[in-house]
Design a protein around this motif. Structure first.
Motif, PDB file in Angstrom:
ATOM      1  N   TYR A 160       4.724  -3.102   3.690  1.00 44.20           N
ATOM      2  CA  TYR A 160       4.659  -1.809   4.374  1.00 44.20           C
ATOM      3  C   TYR A 160       4.826  -1.993   5.887  1.00 44.20           C
ATOM      4  N   ALA A 161       4.117  -2.999   6.453  1.00 41.37           N
ATOM      5  CA  ALA A 161       4.213  -3.242   7.893  1.00 41.37           C
ATOM      6  C   ALA A 161       5.633  -3.629   8.302  1.00 41.37           C
ATOM      7  N   LEU A 162       6.343  -4.320   7.411  1.00 33.91           N
ATOM      8  CA  LEU A 162       7.709  -4.748   7.695  1.00 33.91           C
ATOM      9  C   LEU A 162       8.737  -3.658   7.406  1.00 33.91           C
ATOM     10  N   GLY A 163       8.322  -2.584   6.720  1.00 36.47           N
ATOM     11  CA  GLY A 163       9.236  -1.493   6.413  1.00 36.47           C
ATOM     12  C   GLY A 163      10.219  -1.804   5.302  1.00 36.47           C
ATOM     13  N   VAL A 164       9.824  -2.677   4.335  1.00 35.65           N
ATOM     14  CA  VAL A 164      10.747  -3.058   3.272  1.00 35.65           C
ATOM     15  C   VAL A 164      10.375  -2.445   1.925  1.00 35.65           C
ATOM     16  N   LEU A 165       9.345  -1.570   1.887  1.00 38.43           N
ATOM     17  CA  LEU A 165       9.053  -0.831   0.653  1.00 38.43           C
ATOM     18  C   LEU A 165      10.089   0.271   0.460  1.00 38.43           C
ATOM     19  N   ASP A 166      10.351   0.629  -0.816  1.00 38.34           N
ATOM     20  CA  ASP A 166      11.241   1.758  -1.040  1.00 38.34           C
ATOM     21  C   ASP A 166      10.490   3.052  -0.739  1.00 38.34           C
ATOM     22  N   ALA A 167      11.201   4.181  -0.782  1.00 41.38           N
ATOM     23  CA  ALA A 167      10.629   5.453  -0.346  1.00 41.38           C
ATOM     24  C   ALA A 167       9.420   5.843  -1.187  1.00 41.38           C
ATOM     25  N   ALA A 168       9.500   5.638  -2.509  1.00 38.27           N
ATOM     26  CA  ALA A 168       8.401   6.040  -3.384  1.00 38.27           C
ATOM     27  C   ALA A 168       7.150   5.206  -3.112  1.00 38.27           C
ATOM     28  N   ASP A 169       7.307   3.866  -3.001  1.00 38.01           N
ATOM     29  CA  ASP A 169       6.157   3.006  -2.743  1.00 38.01           C
ATOM     30  C   ASP A 169       5.579   3.252  -1.351  1.00 38.01           C
ATOM     31  N   THR A 170       6.442   3.561  -0.372  1.00 41.97           N
ATOM     32  CA  THR A 170       5.958   3.881   0.969  1.00 41.97           C
ATOM     33  C   THR A 170       5.086   5.121   0.938  1.00 41.97           C
ATOM     34  N   ARG A 192       3.374   6.297  -1.646  1.00 44.14           N
ATOM     35  CA  ARG A 192       2.106   5.983  -2.307  1.00 44.14           C
ATOM     36  C   ARG A 192       1.197   5.162  -1.399  1.00 44.14           C
ATOM     37  N   PHE A 193       1.796   4.248  -0.636  1.00 45.61           N
ATOM     38  CA  PHE A 193       0.961   3.419   0.242  1.00 45.61           C
ATOM     39  C   PHE A 193       0.408   4.236   1.400  1.00 45.61           C
ATOM     40  N   ASP A 194       1.147   5.239   1.871  1.00 47.38           N
ATOM     41  CA  ASP A 194       0.618   6.141   2.902  1.00 47.38           C
ATOM     42  C   ASP A 194      -0.667   6.804   2.414  1.00 47.38           C
ATOM     43  N   ASP A 195      -0.666   7.265   1.151  1.00 50.67           N
ATOM     44  CA  ASP A 195      -1.875   7.870   0.584  1.00 50.67           C
ATOM     45  C   ASP A 195      -2.999   6.846   0.474  1.00 50.67           C
ATOM     46  N   HIS A 196      -2.631   5.614   0.065  1.00 52.69           N
ATOM     47  CA  HIS A 196      -3.635   4.558  -0.090  1.00 52.69           C
ATOM     48  C   HIS A 196      -4.308   4.227   1.243  1.00 52.69           C
ATOM     49  N   LEU A 197      -3.537   4.235   2.334  1.00 55.16           N
ATOM     50  CA  LEU A 197      -4.088   3.888   3.645  1.00 55.16           C
ATOM     51  C   LEU A 197      -5.182   4.853   4.082  1.00 55.16           C
ATOM     52  N   MET A 198      -5.096   6.111   3.641  1.00 56.33           N
ATOM     53  CA  MET A 198      -6.080   7.105   4.047  1.00 56.33           C
ATOM     54  C   MET A 198      -7.477   6.757   3.529  1.00 56.33           C
ATOM     55  N   ASP A 199      -7.552   6.016   2.410  1.00 55.71           N
ATOM     56  CA  ASP A 199      -8.845   5.711   1.788  1.00 55.71           C
ATOM     57  C   ASP A 199      -9.195   4.232   1.826  1.00 55.71           C
ATOM     58  N   CYS A 200      -8.379   3.380   2.479  1.00 57.86           N
ATOM     59  CA  CYS A 200      -8.610   1.938   2.417  1.00 57.86           C
ATOM     60  C   CYS A 200      -8.671   1.331   3.819  1.00 57.86           C
ATOM     61  N   PRO A 201      -9.870   1.155   4.375  1.00 56.75           N
ATOM     62  CA  PRO A 201      -9.972   0.547   5.713  1.00 56.75           C
ATOM     63  C   PRO A 201      -9.484  -0.896   5.760  1.00 56.75           C
ATOM     64  N   VAL A 202      -9.565  -1.618   4.619  1.00 54.27           N
ATOM     65  CA  VAL A 202      -9.073  -3.002   4.584  1.00 54.27           C
ATOM     66  C   VAL A 202      -7.589  -3.048   4.889  1.00 54.27           C
ATOM     67  N   CYS A 203      -6.807  -2.197   4.187  1.00 53.56           N
ATOM     68  CA  CYS A 203      -5.355  -2.184   4.410  1.00 53.56           C
ATOM     69  C   CYS A 203      -5.002  -1.633   5.788  1.00 53.56           C
ATOM     70  N   ARG A 204      -5.783  -0.661   6.285  1.00 49.14           N
ATOM     71  CA  ARG A 204      -5.505  -0.171   7.635  1.00 49.14           C
ATOM     72  C   ARG A 204      -5.654  -1.291   8.656  1.00 49.14           C
ATOM     73  N   ASP A 205      -6.716  -2.103   8.500  1.00 50.96           N
ATOM     74  CA  ASP A 205      -6.906  -3.234   9.413  1.00 50.96           C
ATOM     75  C   ASP A 205      -5.761  -4.240   9.282  1.00 50.96           C
ATOM     76  N   LEU A 206      -5.335  -4.521   8.026  1.00 47.11           N
ATOM     77  CA  LEU A 206      -4.257  -5.484   7.811  1.00 47.11           C
ATOM     78  C   LEU A 206      -2.954  -5.008   8.439  1.00 47.11           C
ATOM     79  N   VAL A 207      -2.614  -3.730   8.230  1.00 46.39           N
ATOM     80  CA  VAL A 207      -1.363  -3.199   8.780  1.00 46.39           C
ATOM     81  C   VAL A 207      -1.403  -3.258  10.301  1.00 46.39           C
ATOM     82  N   THR A 208      -2.568  -2.931  10.887  1.00 46.97           N
ATOM     83  CA  THR A 208      -2.703  -3.002  12.348  1.00 46.97           C
ATOM     84  C   THR A 208      -2.495  -4.422  12.858  1.00 46.97           C
ATOM     85  N   GLU A 209      -3.078  -5.417  12.146  1.00 48.46           N
ATOM     86  CA  GLU A 209      -2.956  -6.810  12.558  1.00 48.46           C
ATOM     87  C   GLU A 209      -1.543  -7.349  12.354  1.00 48.46           C
TER      88      GLU A 209
END
Length: 219
Positions: free
Chosen positions: A13-23, A25-42
């Motif tokens: 996701y951070a690299l922008g290589v997910l397809d549109a559908a997975d992107t 779904r991951f946008d929705d996942h980020l709203m509820d997952c502080p672990v992934c938010r921290d990872l994407v930020t790092e």
């Protein structure tokens, strides 16, 4: 998509290589997952550097040049070579994205981003304690000069960084307590160990009461 698979998509996701559908779904996942938010930020600064490797500049063609009998063949050969090079770099980029977050569900994730005679940089996060840190180490005549940027969600406790040698010996590097009003991305501290960098196996963040919070592994 299961939770673990979503965690592993943080690098892609951070690299922008997910397809549109997975992107989406991951946008929705980020709203509820502080672990992934921290990872994407790092990972975002590293992702920007990696993305530069897949940029391909087309060959320069003089607009006033006269087409010769071999011009078309040369252009086609150059175009094919550039496409193959770009495809290879994109495959490598995707592999890097997967490897960076492969162990996200485990107790800690560590990424060694530099080694050798120059300064060393290690980034790690422990999923159980929520503590994350970036460590830089420089060789000195007296040992190793160490800088640490650390984020601790329970900032009221007193913590220490310990260097652990390849022979099992331990040396305290620095201690700290997050002050009130500290920035949300953590605090910085500096210290040193009387060990050459080559003789250090790993670093550990602990409370001064002995509770282990994070490992920054050099190997």
């Amino acid at each position: 998509m299961r939770s673990l698979e979503r965690h592993r998509d943080a690098g892609a996701y951070a690299l922008g290589v997910l397809d549109a559908a997975d992107t989406f779904r991951f946008d929705d996942h980020l709203m509820d997952c502080p672990v992934c938010r921290d990872l994407v930020t790092e990972l975002t600064p590293t992702a920007r550097q990696l993305a530069a490797y897949v940029r391909v500049t087309p060959p320069r063609v003089d607009p006033l040049a006269t087409a010769g009998p071999g011009l078309l063949d040369r252009l086609l050969a150059d175009s094919g070579r550039l496409r193959r090079r770009a495809a290879g770099r994109r495959r490598w980029l995707c592999a890097v994205a997967a490897s960076v977050v492969l162990a996200v569900a485990g107790p800690a994730v560590a990424v060694l981003t530099a080694d050798g005679p120059g300064p060393e940089r290690i980034t790690a996060r422990d999923g159980r304690t929520g503590v994350s840190a970036t460590l830089t180490a420089h060789d000195r005549a007296w040992g190793t000069d160490i800088g640490l940027r650390v984020h601790d969600p329970e900032g009221s406790r007193v913590c220490e960084l310990v260097a652990i040698g390849t022979d099992g010996s331990e040396q305290p590097v620095t201690t700290w307590k997050v002050p009130a009003g500290a920035p949300s991305d953590g605090v910085s501290t500096q210290g040193g160990a009387a060990l050459p960098r080559a003789d250090i196996d790993r670093y550990e963040v602990r409370t001064t009461a002995g509770k282990h919070l994070l490992t920054l592994d050099r190997r």
